[in-house]
Scaffold this motif. Structure first.
Motif, PDB file in Angstrom:
ATOM      1  N   TYR A   1       0.834  -1.210   0.000  1.00 14.93           N
ATOM      2  CA  TYR A   1       0.000   0.000   0.000  1.00 14.93           C
ATOM      3  C   TYR A   1       0.866   1.256   0.000  1.00 14.93           C
ATOM      4  N   VAL A   2       1.919   1.254   0.834  1.00 11.03           N
ATOM      5  CA  VAL A   2       2.814   2.410   0.924  1.00 11.03           C
ATOM      6  C   VAL A   2       3.621   2.569  -0.364  1.00 11.03           C
ATOM      7  N   VAL A   3       4.096   1.454  -0.928  1.00 14.16           N
ATOM      8  CA  VAL A   3       4.884   1.516  -2.172  1.00 14.16           C
ATOM      9  C   VAL A   3       4.049   2.106  -3.303  1.00 14.16           C
ATOM     10  N   LYS A   4       2.772   1.679  -3.409  1.00 16.66           N
ATOM     11  CA  LYS A   4       1.910   2.223  -4.457  1.00 16.66           C
ATOM     12  C   LYS A   4       1.691   3.718  -4.285  1.00 16.66           C
ATOM     13  N   ARG A   5       1.506   4.122  -3.041  1.00 16.79           N
ATOM     14  CA  ARG A   5       1.319   5.559  -2.784  1.00 16.79           C
ATOM     15  C   ARG A   5       2.582   6.337  -3.157  1.00 16.79           C
ATOM     16  N   LEU A   6       3.766   5.762  -2.891  1.00 23.44           N
ATOM     17  CA  LEU A   6       5.021   6.431  -3.250  1.00 23.44           C
ATOM     18  C   LEU A   6       5.160   6.547  -4.768  1.00 23.44           C
ATOM     19  N   LEU A   7       4.757   5.496  -5.499  1.00 22.62           N
ATOM     20  CA  LEU A   7       4.837   5.541  -6.962  1.00 22.62           C
ATOM     21  C   LEU A   7       3.878   6.575  -7.544  1.00 22.62           C
ATOM     22  N   TYR A   8       2.711   6.769  -6.897  1.00 29.47           N
ATOM     23  CA  TYR A   8       1.774   7.780  -7.371  1.00 29.47           C
ATOM     24  C   TYR A   8       2.356   9.185  -7.274  1.00 29.47           C
ATOM     25  N   MET A   9       3.314   9.366  -6.355  1.00 27.45           N
ATOM     26  CA  MET A   9       3.887  10.697  -6.154  1.00 27.45           C
ATOM     27  C   MET A   9       4.698  11.163  -7.362  1.00 27.45           C
ATOM     28  N   ILE A  10       5.312  10.216  -8.087  1.00 28.18           N
ATOM     29  CA  ILE A  10       6.229  10.596  -9.180  1.00 28.18           C
ATOM     30  C   ILE A  10       5.496  11.344 -10.295  1.00 28.18           C
ATOM     31  N   PRO A  11       4.423  10.775 -10.900  1.00 28.34           N
ATOM     32  CA  PRO A  11       3.730  11.557 -11.950  1.00 28.34           C
ATOM     33  C   PRO A  11       3.066  12.824 -11.410  1.00 28.34           C
ATOM     34  N   THR A  12       2.634  12.777 -10.139  1.00 28.35           N
ATOM     35  CA  THR A  12       2.002  13.968  -9.563  1.00 28.35           C
ATOM     36  C   THR A  12       2.995  15.131  -9.482  1.00 28.35           C
ATOM     37  N   LEU A  14      12.582  32.495  -7.445  1.00 28.15           N
ATOM     38  CA  LEU A  14      12.165  32.312  -6.057  1.00 28.15           C
ATOM     39  C   LEU A  14      10.721  31.826  -5.989  1.00 28.15           C
ATOM     40  N   LEU A  15       9.851  32.422  -6.806  1.00 24.38           N
ATOM     41  CA  LEU A  15       8.436  32.016  -6.806  1.00 24.38           C
ATOM     42  C   LEU A  15       8.280  30.554  -7.245  1.00 24.38           C
ATOM     43  N   MET A  16       8.993  30.176  -8.306  1.00 27.53           N
ATOM     44  CA  MET A  16       8.881  28.787  -8.788  1.00 27.53           C
ATOM     45  C   MET A  16       9.464  27.797  -7.780  1.00 27.53           C
ATOM     46  N   GLY A  17      10.621  28.149  -7.220  1.00 23.49           N
ATOM     47  CA  GLY A  17      11.258  27.245  -6.265  1.00 23.49           C
ATOM     48  C   GLY A  17      10.408  27.040  -5.024  1.00 23.49           C
ATOM     49  N   PHE A  18       9.834  28.126  -4.487  1.00 24.94           N
ATOM     50  CA  PHE A  18       9.019  28.005  -3.274  1.00 24.94           C
ATOM     51  C   PHE A  18       7.693  27.281  -3.568  1.00 24.94           C
ATOM     52  N   THR A  19       7.093  27.576  -4.737  1.00 25.95           N
ATOM     53  CA  THR A  19       5.841  26.895  -5.087  1.00 25.95           C
ATOM     54  C   THR A  19       6.079  25.392  -5.251  1.00 25.95           C
ATOM     55  N   MET A  20       7.217  25.026  -5.847  1.00 30.67           N
ATOM     56  CA  MET A  20       7.534  23.601  -5.988  1.00 30.67           C
ATOM     57  C   MET A  20       7.773  22.964  -4.627  1.00 30.67           C
ATOM     58  N   PHE A  21       8.406  23.717  -3.729  1.00 33.15           N
ATOM     59  CA  PHE A  21       8.637  23.226  -2.363  1.00 33.15           C
ATOM     60  C   PHE A  21       7.300  22.935  -1.657  1.00 33.15           C
ATOM     61  N   ILE A  22       6.332  23.837  -1.813  1.00 35.61           N
ATOM     62  CA  ILE A  22       5.012  23.629  -1.213  1.00 35.61           C
ATOM     63  C   ILE A  22       4.287  22.459  -1.879  1.00 35.61           C
ATOM     64  N   ALA A  23       4.496  22.307  -3.208  1.00 35.39           N
ATOM     65  CA  ALA A  23       3.868  21.176  -3.909  1.00 35.39           C
ATOM     66  C   ALA A  23       4.397  19.844  -3.367  1.00 35.39           C
ATOM     67  N   VAL A  24       5.701  19.785  -3.115  1.00 28.68           N
ATOM     68  CA  VAL A  24       6.279  18.556  -2.553  1.00 28.68           C
ATOM     69  C   VAL A  24       5.704  18.281  -1.165  1.00 28.68           C
ATOM     70  N   PHE A  68       5.808  15.401 -11.164  1.00 27.42           N
ATOM     71  CA  PHE A  68       6.227  15.764 -12.522  1.00 27.42           C
ATOM     72  C   PHE A  68       5.199  16.711 -13.159  1.00 27.42           C
ATOM     73  N   GLY A  69       3.920  16.389 -13.012  1.00 23.97           N
ATOM     74  CA  GLY A  69       2.869  17.266 -13.531  1.00 23.97           C
ATOM     75  C   GLY A  69       2.878  18.620 -12.853  1.00 23.97           C
ATOM     76  N   ALA A  70       3.124  18.627 -11.548  1.00 17.41           N
ATOM     77  CA  ALA A  70       3.177  19.902 -10.811  1.00 17.41           C
ATOM     78  C   ALA A  70       4.332  20.761 -11.306  1.00 17.41           C
ATOM     79  N   SER A  71       5.475  20.133 -11.586  1.00 15.13           N
ATOM     80  CA  SER A  71       6.633  20.910 -12.060  1.00 15.13           C
ATOM     81  C   SER A  71       6.345  21.541 -13.420  1.00 15.13           C
ATOM     82  N   ILE A  72       5.635  20.810 -14.301  1.00 12.22           N
ATOM     83  CA  ILE A  72       5.280  21.364 -15.619  1.00 12.22           C
ATOM     84  C   ILE A  72       4.356  22.571 -15.463  1.00 12.22           C
TER      85      ILE A  72
END
Length: 319
Positions: free
Chosen positions: A4-15, A285-295, A17-21
Motif C-alpha cells: 500500500y505504501v509503495v503504491k502511494r510512493l509511486l503515485y507521487m512521481i507523476p504527480t 524564487l516564486l517557482m522554487g518556493f511553489t515547488m517546495f510547497i507542492a512537494v 512531474f505534472g506539478a513541475s510542468i
C-alpha cells in the motif's frame, strides 16, 4: 501495508512531474521578469544577465534545465536576494513555522473542546452563541481582523507590540530573546487562531453529533460509565478518526507562511517574502518556493493515506 505504501510512493512521481510542468510554464507565460523591471540596468547589462541566467534559451530547454537542477536539490537562484532559493527559504521559513505551529496547536485544542460542548448541548443557548461567533470569525477578512487587534491591544491598551519579530534596537540574548519573540508572536497567532477556529469547530461538532447517536455510545451509558468517560474516551476517539486526513493537510500550511497576516504584523516570514517576490517578479524564487510547497502537499497526502490505512484497513488498496 508495505504494498500500500509503495503504491502511494509511486503515485507521487507523476504527480510531482505534472506539478513541475504547471509551475514552470505558468510562470513562464507571465510577461516581464526581474531583469526587465530594473530600470537602472543598461541594455548591454540586461543582455549579459539574460545570457547568464539562460533567458535566451527556448522555454522547453529552460524547463528541462530547471527540472535537472530540481532533481539535484537546487531550487534556483533568487535574483532579488542574490542567493540560492533554498538559502532564502531557509532564512525565513522557520519564523513562519513557529507562528503557524503555535496557531495550529491552539486552533485544534479550542476547536475540539468547543465542538464537543456544542454537540452535546445541541440547540442550547451555548450552541447558538458559538455558532454566531464561529460564522462571524469565518466571515471576517484577515487584514481587517489584524488591524482591529492591533488597534485594541497595541495602540489603545499598549499591552503588546504592534509588529515585527523583536524589539527595534534591542540586543537580547538567551531567555530574554525568547521572551521578546514570544511577545511579538501573540497578536499574529491570535489572528491566525481566530481565522482557523471557525471551520474546524463546525467540523468537530458535526462529527461528534454523528458519533453520540451511535449504538456503542448508548451501550457505554447502559454499562453505567460516567458521562465524561463516555464522551471523551468512546465518543471523541471515533469523532477524531476522520480528522486524521485534515490534520495531515496542515503540513504545507506550517511552512507556507501567512501572506496577509505577516504583511500586517511586519513578521519576517516566508509569506511576506513570497509577496515581495511577486512585486519584483523574482520568478526563480516564486517557482522554487511553489515547488517546495507542492512537494510538501504531496507528502502530506501520503502521510494522510498511511495514517488512514493504519486506522481503517478497509481503505487500503488491494494488491
Amino acid at each position: 501495508m508495505k504494498g500500500y505504501v509503495v503504491k502511494r510512493l509511486l503515485y507521487m512521481i507523476p504527480t510531482l512531474f505534472g506539478a513541475s510542468i504547471l509551475i514552470f510554464f505558468l510562470y513562464s507565460l507571465v510577461p516581464g521578469n526581474f531583469i526587465d523591471a530594473d530600470q537602472n540596468l543598461t541594455a548591454e547589462r540586461k543582455a549579459e544577465l539574460y545570457e547568464l541566467h539562460g533567458y535566451n534559451e527556448p522555454v522547453v530547454i529552460r524547463y528541462f534545465i530547471w527540472l535537472k537542477n530540481l532533481l539535484k536539490g537546487d531550487l534556483g537562484y533568487s535574483l532579488q536576494f542574490q542567493l540560492p532559493v533554498g538559502e532564502v527559504i531557509g532564512n525565513y521559513i522557520w519564523s513562519s513555522f513557529i507562528v503557524a505551529l503555535a496557531s495550529l496547536i491552539l486552533t485544534w485544542l479550542i476547536a475540539i473542546l468547543v465542538g464537543i460542548i456544542s454537540a452535546i448541548r445541541q440547540y442550547s443557548i451555548w450552541d447558538t452563541f458559538i455558532t454566531i461567533i464561529v460564522f462571524a470569525a469565518m466571515a471576517t477578512p484577515s487584514f481587517f481582523l489584524g488591524l482591529v487587534i492591533i488597534k485594541i491591544f497595541a495602540v489603545d491598551l499598549g499591552w503588546l507590540p504592534a509588529g515585527g519579530m523583536i524589539t527595534t534596537g534591542s540586543n537580547f540574548t538567551g531567555w530574554d530573546y525568547v521572551k521578546d519573540v514570544a511577545e511579538h508572536m501573540i497578536l499574529p497567532v491570535l489572528v491566525l487562531t481566530m481565522l482557523g477556529i471557525g471551520g474546524l469547530t463546525r467540523y468537530f461538532r458535526t462529527n461528534m453529533l454523528e458519533v453520540i447517536k451511535q449504538d456503542f455510545m448508548r451501550t457505554a451509558r447502559a454499562k453505567g460509565l460516567k458521562e465524561r468517560v463516555v464522551i471523551f474516551k468512546h465518543g471523541l476517539r471515533n469523532a477524531l478518526l476522520p480528522a486524521i486526513t485534515l490534520f495531515s493537510f496542515e503540513l504545507p500550511a506550517l511552512f507556507g507562511g501567512a501572506i496577509i497576516t505577516e504583511q500586517i504584523f511586519n513578521w519576517p516570514g516566508i509569506g511576506a517574502i513570497y509577496m515581495q517576490a511577486f512585486s519584483v517578479r523574482d520568478y526563480p524564487l516564486l517557482m522554487g518556493f511553489t515547488m517546495f510547497i507542492a512537494v510538501l502537499t504531496v507528502l502530506s497526502n501520503l502521510l494522510a493515506d498511511i495514517l488512514y490505512g493504519i486506522a481503517d484497513p478497509r481503505v487500503r488498496v488491494k494488491k
